[in-house]
Design a protein around this motif. Structure first.
Motif, mmCIF file in Angstrom:
data_model
loop_
_atom_site.group_PDB
_atom_site.id
_atom_site.type_symbol
_atom_site.label_atom_id
_atom_site.label_comp_id
_atom_site.label_asym_id
_atom_site.label_seq_id
_atom_site.Cartn_x
_atom_site.Cartn_y
_atom_site.Cartn_z
ATOM 1 N N GLU A 170 1.207 3.492 2.265
ATOM 2 C CA GLU A 170 1.873 3.708 3.560
ATOM 3 C C GLU A 170 3.083 2.790 3.695
ATOM 4 O OE1 GLU A 170 -1.676 2.813 3.520
ATOM 5 O OE2 GLU A 170 -1.791 4.931 2.956
ATOM 6 N N ARG A 196 5.804 3.956 1.521
ATOM 7 C CA ARG A 196 6.501 5.151 1.991
ATOM 8 C C ARG A 196 7.593 4.769 2.977
ATOM 9 N NH1 ARG A 196 2.217 8.440 3.905
ATOM 10 N NH2 ARG A 196 1.489 8.558 1.760
ATOM 11 N N SER A 224 0.857 -1.191 0.000
ATOM 12 C CA SER A 224 0.000 0.000 0.000
ATOM 13 C C SER A 224 0.890 1.235 0.000
ATOM 14 C CB SER A 224 -0.855 0.008 1.260
ATOM 15 O OG SER A 224 0.018 0.068 2.378
#
Ligand code: AMP
Length: 414
Positions: free
Chosen positions: A172, A175, A170
Motif C-alpha cells: 500500500e 503504491r 508495504s
C-alpha cells in the motif's frame, strides 16, 4: 582437429579445476545454511511459463525479454527457470508446507537461465545458491537471511564486499509512493532515456537503475521510499537495522536500491563486490510478503536471497586458481613406480591429495607436471631407496627419512 561445435553463446563448460572450486563453495554454503537449520530443496529446471509471469512480474526485464520459453509437444508453454523463488514458493504450496511449523527454512542451488547479453559475470546459463525463509514477517528473519549470506561470503574470504540495504515499504505504501514517483518522472520526461520514458507507468522504480546521464539527473531529485516509510513499515526497517547493528554487520542504507523482480516488499538488500567490474552484484534479495498469495496461496510473509555462484568464484579469483595438490610423488627410475603408487595411496588414506606420474615421464617432466597441477610438495623417490622432499614454492629440497614419509607429509602440513 578442432570440433566445429562450441558451447552455446553465454554458456560455458565447467572443467575439473573449476569444478573443484565450485564444490568447495557448494559445501561451504550447505554447511553455513545447514548450521542455521535451513534444509535443502531442489525444483525442476523448467516450470509453467505462467508461474514466472505471475511470480516474477510481467513488467520486469526478466519476463519481458530474458526468458527461454518453449512449447512442449502437448502445446503447454514452459520456461527454463530464470530465478528460484517462484519455484520454491510453488513447491511450498504444492506440498502443503504451510501446515508445517513456520517458518519453513530452505536453501537451493542450481542452474538458471536468462537470455541476457553475455559479458564478464553475466551468462545465459548461470548458477545461483539461494535461501528462503517462508512463513514469518519477523524482522529477525530478514536479519537472519542477510547474515547467512554475509557469513558465507566471510567464510569463503570474498574480498571487497559491501552490503546495501533499503526498504520498499508495504504494497500500500509503495503504491502511494509510486504515484508520486511517476508524477516526478512525467514532469521531467524530456530528460529521460527512451526505455525509462516508455515504462514510467509500468515500472517506474527501474529508473533508479538507469545509467544514462539524463535519467540519473532526474533521479537525483526524485522522492525515495526510504525517506517516506511510516508506521509498521518504518518500525520493521528500524528493527532489521538494529538487529544487524547488534550483530556487528556493516551496511550502508541505499535509498535508490531497487531489484529486478516485482515481488519485493519492505526489506531489500544487495551485496556488491568491488572486484567485479560492471556486474558488481554478488547476491541480493529481500522480503516478498505478497508472492505466495499472488501464486494462489493464503497470504504468507517470506524473505530470501539468491547469490551468483560465478560471481563469487570471480571475486575469489586468486584463491580459486591457487588450489592444487598437497603432494606429487616422483621417481628417478621406472622401477620405483610401484613404491610411488603405494606411497600415493597411503598419503590419500591419510587425507592428503596426492598424485603420481601415470605417463612414464622423465624426472624433469614429472617436476614440470607437478608444477602444472599446482602440487605444493614433491616427494622424489631415488633408486637407492632414499627420498628427497621438494617445496615447490621455494624450490628448497632436502633428504627425508624414507621410512617415515607419510608422517613427514602430514606432520609438516600447516
Ligand atoms: P537476481 O535473481 O536477479 O536477484 O540475481 C541474484 C544474483 O544472481 C545476482 O546478484 C548475480 O550474482 C546472479 N546473476 C543474476 N543474473 C545473472 C547472469 N545472467 N549471469 C550470472 N549471474 C547472474
Amino acid at each position: 582437429m578442432a570440433s566445429k561445435f562450441q558451447a552455446p553463446r553465454g554458456t560455458f563448460d565447467i572443467l575439473p579445476e573449476a569444478a573443484r572450486a565450485r564444490r568447495r563453495l557448494e559445501r561451504a554454503a550447505a554447511e553455513v545454511f545447514g548450521r542455521a537449520g535451513y534444509e535443502p530443496i531442489a525444483t525442476p529446471a523448467f516450470e509453467d511459463t505462467d508461474l514466472f509471469e505471475r511470480g516474477v512480474g510481467k513488467s520486469t526485464d526478466i519476463v519481458r525479454k530474458e526468458m527461454f520459453t518453449f512449447e512442449d509437444k502437448g502445446g503447454r508453454s514452459l520456461t527454463l527457470r530464470p530465478e528460484g523463488t517462484a519455484s520454491v514458493c510453488r513447491a511450498y504450496l504444492e506440498h502443503g508446507m504451510q501446515k508445517l511449523a513456520q517458518p519453513v527454512k530452505l536453501h537451493y542451488l542450481g542452474p538458471f537461465f536468462r537470455h541476457e547479453r553475455p559479458q564478464a559475470g553475466r551468462y545465459r546459463q548461470f548458477h545461483q545458491l539461494g535461501v528462503e525463509c517462508i512463513g514469518t514477517d519477523s524482522p529477525l528473519a530478514d536479519a537472519e537471511v542477510i547474515m547467512l549470506l554475509a557469513d558465507l561470503l566471510g567464510e569463503l574470504g570474498v574480498p571487497g564486499v559491501e552490503l546495501r540495504l533499503g526498504s520498499l515499504g508495504s504494497f500500500e505504501a509503495r503504491r502511494a509512493y509510486l504515484e508520486d514517483l511517476k508524477a516526478h518522472l512525467h514532469a521531467h520526461e524530456g530528460d529521460l532515456s527512451r526505455d525509462v520514458r516508455e515504462r514510467i507507468d509500468i515500472n517506474p522504480l527501474r529508473a533508479f537503475d538507469a545509467d544514462d546521464e539524463g535519467t540519473r539527473g532526474v533521479m537525483a531529485s526524485a522522492p525515495t521510499i526510504v525517506e517516506r516509510l511510516e508506521g509498521e513499515d518504518a518500525e520493521h526497517f528500524a528493527a532489521v537495522r538494529a538487529l544487524l547493528d547488534g550483530a556487528g554487520v556493516a551496511y550502508v542504507i541505499d535509498p535508490t536500491l531497487v531489484r529486478g523482480l516485482d515481488y519485493y516488499t519492505r526489506t531489500i538488500f544487495s551485496f556488491v563486490c568491488d572486484r567485479l567490474g560492471a556486474q558488481s552484484e554478488i547476491g541480493g534479495g529481500g522480503r516478498y510478503d505478497g508472492l505466495i498469495e499472488q501464486l494462489g496461496g493464503a497470504p504468507t510473509p517470506a524473505v530470501g536471497f539468491a547469490a551468483g555462484i560465478e560471481r563469487i568464484l570471480l571475486a575469489l579469483d586468486e584463491e580459486v586458481a591457487g588450489e592444487g595438490r598437497d603432494a606429487f610423488v616422483a621417481v628417478t627410475e621406472p622401477d620405483q613406480r610401484q613404491r610411488a603408487m603405494a606411497l600415493a595411496v597411503q598419503l590419500r588414506r591419510a587425507g592428503l591429495s596426492a598424485e603420481l606420474d601415470l605417463a612414464g615421464r622423465s624426472l624433469k617432466s614429472q617436476l614440470k607436471h607437478a608444477n602444472r597441477i599446482g602440487a605444493r610438495r614433491v616427494l622424489i623417490l631415488e633408486a637407492d631407496g632414499s627420498a628427497q622432499l621438494r617445496e615447490m614454492d621455494s624450490g628448497e629440497q632436502r633428504a627425508v627419512d624414507p621410512g617415515n614419509l607419510v608422517d613427514e607429509m602430514t606432520g609438516g602440513e600447516a
